[in-house]
Design a protein around this motif. Structure first.
Motif, PDB file in Angstrom:
ATOM      1  N   SER A   3       0.832  -1.198   0.000  1.00 29.82           N
ATOM      2  CA  SER A   3       0.000   0.000   0.000  1.00 29.82           C
ATOM      3  C   SER A   3       0.870   1.252   0.000  1.00 29.82           C
ATOM      4  O   SER A   3       2.047   1.211   0.396  1.00 29.82           O
ATOM      5  N   PHE A   5       0.510   3.789   1.931  1.00 30.56           N
ATOM      6  CA  PHE A   5       0.850   4.127   3.312  1.00 30.56           C
ATOM      7  C   PHE A   5       2.057   3.320   3.788  1.00 30.56           C
ATOM      8  O   PHE A   5       2.952   3.860   4.436  1.00 30.56           O
ATOM      9  N   GLU A   6       2.076   2.030   3.483  1.00 31.31           N
ATOM     10  CA  GLU A   6       3.204   1.196   3.917  1.00 31.31           C
ATOM     11  C   GLU A   6       4.496   1.645   3.253  1.00 31.31           C
ATOM     12  O   GLU A   6       5.565   1.597   3.875  1.00 31.31           O
ATOM     13  N   LYS A   9       5.541   4.680   5.205  1.00 32.62           N
ATOM     14  CA  LYS A   9       6.010   4.268   6.538  1.00 32.62           C
ATOM     15  C   LYS A   9       7.397   3.633   6.458  1.00 32.62           C
ATOM     16  O   LYS A   9       8.267   3.892   7.306  1.00 32.62           O
ATOM     17  N   VAL A 130      -1.976  12.578   3.684  1.00 35.41           N
ATOM     18  CA  VAL A 130      -0.679  12.004   4.067  1.00 35.41           C
ATOM     19  C   VAL A 130      -0.152  12.723   5.306  1.00 35.41           C
ATOM     20  O   VAL A 130       0.377  12.086   6.230  1.00 35.41           O
ATOM     21  N   SER A 133      -2.075  11.467   8.355  1.00 36.02           N
ATOM     22  CA  SER A 133      -2.064  10.032   8.649  1.00 36.02           C
ATOM     23  C   SER A 133      -1.171   9.577   9.800  1.00 36.02           C
ATOM     24  O   SER A 133      -1.543   8.632  10.514  1.00 36.02           O
ATOM     25  N   ILE A 178      -5.904   4.461   5.960  1.00 36.06           N
ATOM     26  CA  ILE A 178      -4.914   3.828   5.092  1.00 36.06           C
ATOM     27  C   ILE A 178      -5.537   3.512   3.734  1.00 36.06           C
ATOM     28  O   ILE A 178      -4.954   3.775   2.679  1.00 36.06           O
ATOM     29  N   ILE A 181      -5.986   6.724   1.680  1.00 34.04           N
ATOM     30  CA  ILE A 181      -4.732   7.192   1.086  1.00 34.04           C
ATOM     31  C   ILE A 181      -4.403   6.379  -0.159  1.00 34.04           C
ATOM     32  O   ILE A 181      -3.963   6.932  -1.187  1.00 34.04           O
ATOM     33  N   ASP A 182      -4.631   5.071  -0.112  1.00 32.21           N
ATOM     34  CA  ASP A 182      -4.408   4.256  -1.298  1.00 32.21           C
ATOM     35  C   ASP A 182      -5.341   4.684  -2.431  1.00 32.21           C
ATOM     36  O   ASP A 182      -4.936   4.754  -3.594  1.00 32.21           O
ATOM     37  N   PHE A 201       5.223  13.014   4.940  1.00 34.08           N
ATOM     38  CA  PHE A 201       4.939  11.986   5.939  1.00 34.08           C
ATOM     39  C   PHE A 201       6.010  11.963   7.021  1.00 34.08           C
ATOM     40  O   PHE A 201       5.700  11.917   8.227  1.00 34.08           O
TER      41      PHE A 201
END
Length: 221
Positions: A3, A5-6, A9, A130, A133, A178, A181-182, A201
């Motif tokens: 994703s 988000f991942e 991160k 973002v 998040s 999440i 965001i995707d 981020f």
């Protein structure tokens, strides 16, 4: 497929670790966090939530579809509801809603919240969400990790706070954030933008760390 988000991160792995495992959180988990530090944090976080409510209102304004506007509205309502936790907890120390509202914002509060608002004003919905998040997703991650502490210590001094962020409702909000965001990534992301999003981020994540540190520092004054 990883994703968006991942990916963000992972790109900010060190900053995320520093944020979600900060000494403020370690002491909160153990129940050893000084009450003064927690109290100062709560008041500043109450002021923080006012500005985050504005950020979600901005997200609604920037929405291009009814679904976008609804997401902004949902974030706004969640921030308003979250602020009531702070009101309840501070009332136990005789701190009123009016006293909280009249407290000057700490520079860490100003820096973080205005950064998010400025990011949203300058950018699009993806930039703004973002920037938002790390708060919603990070708190859910922290709450879930700390939940066993209140099971092992029935009289844990910070049980209500931990329970709030470990709750199914907060976990669901984080999962939805999440996913959204995707969704925004599919609409707006180009690989040329990823580096800038990663910077947004990482900056917001570092400001979360500074917010925890503010609580520790104020608790020692």
């Amino acid at each position: 497929m990883t994703s968006l988000f991942e990916r963000l991160k992972t790109a900010a792995a060190d900053a995320w670790q520093a944020y979600t495992h900060h000494e403020f959180i370690n002491q909160l988990e153990a129940g050893t966090l000084p009450q003064a530090a927690f109290r100062h944090y709560l008041v500043q976080d109450y002021l923080f939530l006012l500005q985050f409510s504005r950020a979600y209102a901005l997200a609604a304004y920037k929405g291009q579809t009814f679904a976008d506007v609804a997401k902004g509205q949902a974030g706004l309502l969640a921030s308003l509801e979250e602020s009531e936790l702070h009101v309840r907890l501070c009332a136990e120390w005789g701190i009123s809603r009016e006293e909280m509202a009249a407290t000057p914002e700490h520079p860490a509060t100003v820096a973080y919240t205005r950064y998010v608002l400025d990011t949203g004003m300058r950018g699009d919905l993806l930039d703004l969400h973002v920037a938002l998040s790390p708060c919603v997703v990070g708190y859910s991650e922290i709450g879930k990790r700390l939940a066993p502490a209140i099971q092992q210590q029935p009289d844990h001094p910070y049980a209500e706070w931990i329970s709030e962020y470990a709750s199914e409702e907060v976990q669901q909000l984080a999962a939805e954030a999440i996913g959204y965001i995707d969704h925004l990534g599919e609409r707006f992301l180009s690989e040329a933008r990823f580096e800038n999003l990663a910077q947004i981020f990482a900056t917001a994540t570092r400001m979360e760390t500074a917010f925890w540190q503010m609580g520790l520092d104020l608790g020692q004054e």
